[in-house]
Design an enzyme around this catalytic site. Structure first.
Site, short mmCIF file in Angstrom:
data_model
loop_
_atom_site.label_atom_id
_atom_site.label_comp_id
_atom_site.label_asym_id
_atom_site.label_seq_id
_atom_site.Cartn_x
_atom_site.Cartn_y
_atom_site.Cartn_z
N GLY A 11 0.78 -1.23 0.00
CA GLY A 11 0.00 0.00 0.00
C GLY A 11 0.81 1.27 0.00
CB SER A 12 4.30 2.16 -0.91
OG SER A 12 4.39 1.78 -2.25
CG ASN A 13 2.01 3.33 -5.55
OD1 ASN A 13 2.51 4.33 -6.07
ND2 ASN A 13 2.59 2.14 -5.58
CG MET A 92 -1.17 -7.68 -7.32
SD MET A 92 -0.53 -6.54 -8.59
CE MET A 92 0.76 -7.58 -9.28
NE ARG A 93 -8.06 -11.22 -5.90
CZ ARG A 93 -8.12 -12.53 -5.65
NH1 ARG A 93 -8.70 -13.34 -6.50
NH2 ARG A 93 -7.63 -13.03 -4.54
CG HIS A 111 1.91 -1.85 -15.55
ND1 HIS A 111 1.56 -3.11 -15.13
CD2 HIS A 111 3.00 -2.01 -16.32
CE1 HIS A 111 2.40 -4.00 -15.62
NE2 HIS A 111 3.29 -3.36 -16.36
C1 GAR Z 1 3.16 -0.99 -7.63
O1 GAR Z 1 4.51 -1.02 -8.04
C2 GAR Z 1 2.25 -1.09 -8.84
O2 GAR Z 1 2.78 -0.46 -9.98
C3 GAR Z 1 2.18 -2.58 -9.03
O3 GAR Z 1 2.07 -3.09 -7.72
C4 GAR Z 1 2.82 -2.26 -6.85
C5 GAR Z 1 2.00 -1.98 -5.60
O4 GAR Z 1 2.81 -1.44 -4.61
N1 GAR Z 1 1.05 -2.94 -9.83
C6 GAR Z 1 1.09 -3.88 -10.77
O5 GAR Z 1 2.07 -4.55 -11.00
C7 GAR Z 1 -0.21 -4.07 -11.52
N2 GAR Z 1 -0.01 -4.92 -12.66
P1 GAR Z 1 2.16 -0.81 -3.30
O6 GAR Z 1 1.24 -1.87 -2.69
O7 GAR Z 1 3.33 -0.52 -2.40
O8 GAR Z 1 1.42 0.43 -3.72
#
Ligand code: GAR
Length: 192
Positions: A11-13, A92-93, A111
């Site tokens: 969940g850093s984003n 991731m679904r 992405h």
């Molecule tokens: C992020 O790097 C995002 O780009 C990737 O998952 C990570 C989530 O990180 N998403 C994908 O690969 C989607 N195909 P987070 O949980 O720290 O935000």
């Protein structure tokens, strides 16, 4: 602009979005709800930290998609939030038409590559192993084509000779943390 965030990981984003909101950098967008398909995902801990409802939504039995029942559970729970924007922040679904149609034109995804290069899983690792010199991250609208919807914005990251997969991942994540809140703020301004 009411925002619902879906995520499966640390969940850093989502944290970057909520920090931007706290700092007044998210325009008119307000995060109203976080959902995760993983009961132990770090993203759920952001709820109490930022004062936003955060809940696990069962997505069994598959790992990378939703079955018909799970899909209806997600649609109903998200609809109840009446979102203007659904943000996939590491969710991731793969989403299919019934879900996409329920929130048509309102779902965006982050992405970790410069799409259309390196779609699918492990975009950072794919770019690193391929030996490209520039990679980055993309925010795009979600359509039935996986990682194929219209691109809203991208940020580039240079892969230096000394980079490892770990240092590259850190640079891509830093780029993501700036890009995603900026895109949401811009969308909120456009919808005002
Ligand atoms: C992020 O790097 C995002 O780009 C990737 O998952 C990570 C989530 O990180 N998403 C994908 O690969 C989607 N195909 P987070 O949980 O720290 O935000």
């Amino acid at each position: 602009m009411r925002v619902v965030i879906l995520g499966s990981g640390r969940g850093s984003n989502a944290a970057a979005i909520l920090e931007a909101q706290q700092a007044g950098r998210l325009g008119r967008a307000r995060v109203g709800q976080i959902f995760s398909d993983k009961p132990d995902a770090g993203i759920l801990a952001l709820g109490p930290r930022f004062g936003v409802p955060a809940a696990w939504l069962d997505a069994a039995p598959f790992k990378t998609k939703l079955d018909a029942e799970g899909e209806q559970r997600y649609i109903a729970a998200i609809r109840a939030c009446a979102p203007d924007l659904v943000v996939l922040a590491g969710f991731m679904r793969v989403l299919k038409p019934p879900f996409l149609d329920a929130f048509a034109g309102k779902i965006i995804n982050l992405h970790p590559s410069l799409l259309p290069s390196f779609p699918g899983l492990d975009g950072i690792g794919q770019a690193f192993r391929r030996g490209v010199k520039i990679t980055g991250c993309t925010v795009h609208y979600v359509t039935a084509e996986v990682d194929g919807g219209p691109i809203l914005d991208q940020a580039a990251v240079r892969i230096e000779p000394g980079d490892t997969l770990e240092t590259l991942a850190a640079k891509v994540h830093a780029a993501e943390h700036a890009l995603l809140p900026a895109v949401i703020a811009r969308l909120s301004a456009a919808s005002a």
